[in-house]
Write a protein that holds these residues in place. Sequence first.
Motif, short mmCIF file in Angstrom:
data_model
loop_
_atom_site.label_atom_id
_atom_site.label_comp_id
_atom_site.label_asym_id
_atom_site.label_seq_id
_atom_site.Cartn_x
_atom_site.Cartn_y
_atom_site.Cartn_z
N PRO A 19 0.79 -1.24 0.00
CA PRO A 19 0.00 0.00 0.00
C PRO A 19 0.81 1.28 0.00
CG PRO A 19 0.08 -0.90 2.22
CD PRO A 19 0.76 -1.92 1.32
N GLU A 20 2.15 1.19 -0.09
CA GLU A 20 2.97 2.39 0.06
C GLU A 20 2.54 3.53 -0.88
OE1 GLU A 20 7.57 4.01 -0.49
OE2 GLU A 20 7.17 1.85 -0.61
N ALA A 21 2.29 3.22 -2.14
CA ALA A 21 1.96 4.28 -3.09
C ALA A 21 0.68 5.01 -2.70
CB ALA A 21 1.83 3.71 -4.50
N TYR A 22 -0.33 4.26 -2.25
CA TYR A 22 -1.58 4.89 -1.84
C TYR A 22 -1.41 5.71 -0.57
CZ TYR A 22 -4.54 2.86 -5.37
OH TYR A 22 -5.12 2.56 -6.56
N LEU A 23 -0.64 5.20 0.37
CA LEU A 23 -0.40 5.94 1.60
C LEU A 23 0.38 7.22 1.31
CD1 LEU A 23 0.47 2.94 3.94
CD2 LEU A 23 -1.64 4.29 3.94
N SER A 24 1.34 7.13 0.39
CA SER A 24 2.10 8.30 -0.01
C SER A 24 1.19 9.34 -0.68
CB SER A 24 3.23 7.90 -0.97
OG SER A 24 3.93 9.03 -1.44
N ALA A 25 0.28 8.86 -1.53
CA ALA A 25 -0.64 9.78 -2.21
C ALA A 25 -1.52 10.51 -1.21
CB ALA A 25 -1.49 9.01 -3.22
N ALA A 26 -2.05 9.77 -0.24
CA ALA A 26 -2.88 10.41 0.78
C ALA A 26 -2.08 11.45 1.56
CB ALA A 26 -3.43 9.35 1.74
N VAL B 112 -4.35 14.20 3.72
CA VAL B 112 -5.54 13.59 4.31
C VAL B 112 -5.20 12.17 4.74
CG1 VAL B 112 -7.20 14.96 2.99
CG2 VAL B 112 -6.38 12.79 2.07
N ASP B 113 -6.03 11.62 5.60
CA ASP B 113 -5.90 10.22 5.96
C ASP B 113 -6.38 9.37 4.80
OD1 ASP B 113 -5.58 8.26 8.43
OD2 ASP B 113 -7.38 7.66 7.32
N ALA B 114 -5.72 8.24 4.56
CA ALA B 114 -6.12 7.37 3.45
C ALA B 114 -7.56 6.91 3.58
CB ALA B 114 -5.18 6.17 3.35
N GLY B 115 -8.06 6.78 4.81
CA GLY B 115 -9.43 6.36 5.01
C GLY B 115 -10.46 7.36 4.52
N ARG B 116 -10.03 8.59 4.23
CA ARG B 116 -10.94 9.60 3.69
C ARG B 116 -10.75 9.76 2.19
NH1 ARG B 116 -13.72 12.47 7.14
NH2 ARG B 116 -13.79 14.38 5.90
N CYS B 117 -10.07 8.78 1.58
CA CYS B 117 -9.87 8.77 0.13
C CYS B 117 -10.64 7.62 -0.51
CB CYS B 117 -8.38 8.60 -0.21
SG CYS B 117 -7.33 9.95 0.31
N MET B 118 -10.85 7.77 -1.80
CA MET B 118 -11.45 6.71 -2.59
C MET B 118 -10.49 6.39 -3.73
SD MET B 118 -15.20 6.74 -4.33
CE MET B 118 -15.64 5.64 -5.65
N ALA B 119 -10.19 5.13 -3.90
CA ALA B 119 -9.26 4.69 -4.93
C ALA B 119 -10.00 3.94 -6.03
CB ALA B 119 -8.18 3.79 -4.32
N VAL C 250 -6.94 -1.44 -0.89
CA VAL C 250 -7.66 -1.94 0.29
C VAL C 250 -6.75 -1.90 1.51
CG1 VAL C 250 -8.69 -4.00 1.34
CG2 VAL C 250 -9.31 -3.35 -1.00
N ALA C 251 -5.50 -2.31 1.34
CA ALA C 251 -4.56 -2.33 2.46
C ALA C 251 -4.26 -0.94 2.98
CB ALA C 251 -3.26 -3.02 2.03
N SER C 252 -4.42 0.08 2.13
CA SER C 252 -4.16 1.46 2.57
C SER C 252 -5.27 2.00 3.46
CB SER C 252 -4.00 2.38 1.36
OG SER C 252 -5.27 2.67 0.76
N GLY C 253 -6.44 1.37 3.40
CA GLY C 253 -7.58 1.83 4.18
C GLY C 253 -8.55 2.69 3.40
N ALA C 254 -8.29 2.92 2.13
CA ALA C 254 -9.17 3.73 1.30
C ALA C 254 -10.46 2.99 0.95
CB ALA C 254 -8.45 4.14 0.02
#
Length: 222
Positions: A135-142, A147-154, A166-170
């Motif tokens: 999930p590194e790329a998604y966590l980096s993007a957030a 913002v927290d990744a959980g407040r993002c939609m991928a 999914v692993a990022s929490g998005a």
Amino acid sequence: MDGTIVDSEPYWMRAETELVESFGGVWTHDDGMLLVGAGLWGSASILQGRGVELDAEVIVQTLTDRVQELLQELGAPWRPGALEMLTALKGAGIPMALVTSSVERMARQVADFVGFPAFDAIVAGDMVANSKPHPEAYLSAAGRLRVDAGRCMAVEDSVPGIAAAVASGAVVLGVPHMVTLPESAHYDLWSTLSGRSLDGFTDLFGARRGSAALPLTVTDSE
């Protein structure tokens, strides 16, 4: 990006075929399908196993050069509904990040093809230590969107990409293209972005999070 925003997988398969054949090997469509959603450096290892006698970094740059040439020559083949959705999201002021396993220079080329500054951040395969399904790329993007990744939609089209998101929490939306995506309680599936509205995105996010959608990260399969 690849397979979600642009239908560039055929360009990648063409580049792979040309490279393998230049070393006297054979590369089929089924071989190319094995690399859909895989990180470029992992793909380079597979190509080395098929007789490509080049360092992994050289393979990645050679393939990227060729795909960028094809994009410049033939244009960006947009996935159905992708440009319309990017336009709607931008118009609504929703921050977006482009998350891709392709290298940064290609990501910026595709971003330029959009025709307006759609993305507030770009996280490419050569900007992270771990490729999807990590999930590194998604966590980096957030993080870049602050913002927290959980407040993002991928938005994803590949199995490794969905696993990373999914692993990022998005909140995750799968839009299959080259490969079938299995149904799962961990994400939603749409057959296409064509005909979908911004309300559809906010409704999906709200159903998962119980609030209106905020930042969205848009990603790829390659």
